[in-house]
Write an enzyme that holds these catalytic residues in place. Sequence first.
Site: not given
Ligand code: ADP
Ligand code: MG
Length: 407
Positions: A47, A210, A362, A385
């Site tokens: 960043r 999620k 992230g 976000g």
């Molecule tokens: P980003 O930051 O890229 O937007 P998120 O914050 O939505 O992504 O999600 C990332 C998290 O989701 C990571 O910590 C990852 O370990 C978790 N994750 C992904 N797939 C699974 C799974 N099948 N079971 C549990 N956790 C998961």
């Molecule tokens: Mg995340």
Amino acid sequence: MQGIQSLSDLEVRSRNVLVRVDFNVPLRPDSEERTSDGDIEISDDTRMRAALPTIEALVAQSARVILISHLGRPKGQADPALSLEPVAKHLASLLPAGEVLFAEDCIGENARLVVDNLRDGQVAMLENLRFYSEEEANDEAFAKQLRGLAEVYVNDAFGTVHRAHASVAALPRLFESRGAGLLLTDELRALSTLRDNPAKPYVALLGGAKVSDKIGVIERLLTQVDDLLVGGAMANTFLAAQGKPMGRSLVESEKLPLARSILQKAQDQGVDLVLPQDLVVAEDPKAADGTVCASGAVPDDRMALDIGPKTIADYAQRCALAATVFWNGPMGLFEAKPFARGTQQLAGQLADGRGYRVIGGGDSVAAVQQAGLADRFSHVSTGGGASLEWIEGKRLPGVEALRYVID
Ligand code: ADP
Ligand code: MG
């Protein structure tokens, strides 16, 4: 960028320029693990590097650069563990001049003194904005105090523009002379291409923790994409919504009706919402390795932690055929090596691919960076976000505040 001035539009020579950056970097050891006042390291300075072009351009134009940022969640009071001082020190090592002045407060006497001593082409960093609860409250009086320090305002904190906080929302409106930094301009341009004008076929790859975090963007993408490929824990919830047994997998059970309605919408709109056909399952996230099973056959005592090899091949193929790919959210629990394959292999595939390939989020960006593949994407967003909200078509407070409109 309608109605927003860019850096080159602003008169900055010999003027105090307040630059809102997003230097909310991960620290090691993190604030909770820290015992003594041992060395604090910045574990990822992406960043900071992203804001260097703006800082260097202002220095080259003999501006007096005053950087403001937040760091962590200090709950509206000074917390030495979340001081920006080590960040300022690290920034100095990234700049040609090798020098960044530091003010131990972002407003008041202390800030004033440092700012008054700034010479043309010098850089100062003020202490963490969130040491004041007024920052997150978007407080006008707090914004006015910051306003008093400078004549020009630049926002280069893309990761923060979706938040209506004082330094991002109330503050810029107090400046006649305000505009977007190079990073912000670049982010908005790249993400606007996705939002307004994506070349087809357009494939979105969504994963992460999620469904509920990303519902807005899913609904928007359904109106635009040809394929929506789902992985990560997000896929678990969709598979469960189809009635598949998911064992002990992370499933948002209260979101099953929502997942069903999204599946229905995809069908109505002729979008291929693709779910994993196979999964890597294990007893728990700490398991030394996993086994592959069909997505309808997750055993009761196992959890799905990654997409399986057939799914990887299918998603890779679909991405290879796309003219535009947007990726957000890892395909599995990539932090654990046995469950990182889906994320890593798709990262490799996209890095080698053609077309316009954008990644945001992230954790997904961190995964691509760890693999050393970031510079092979068309655009890597510094805002999770913020990138999602922009693609969704929302108005972002920090962007709106830069516009010259009569409201
Ligand atoms: P980003 O930051 O890229 O937007 P998120 O914050 O939505 O992504 O999600 C990332 C998290 O989701 C990571 O910590 C990852 O370990 C978790 N994750 C992904 N797939 C699974 C799974 N099948 N079971 C549990 N956790 C998961
Ligand atoms: Mg995340």
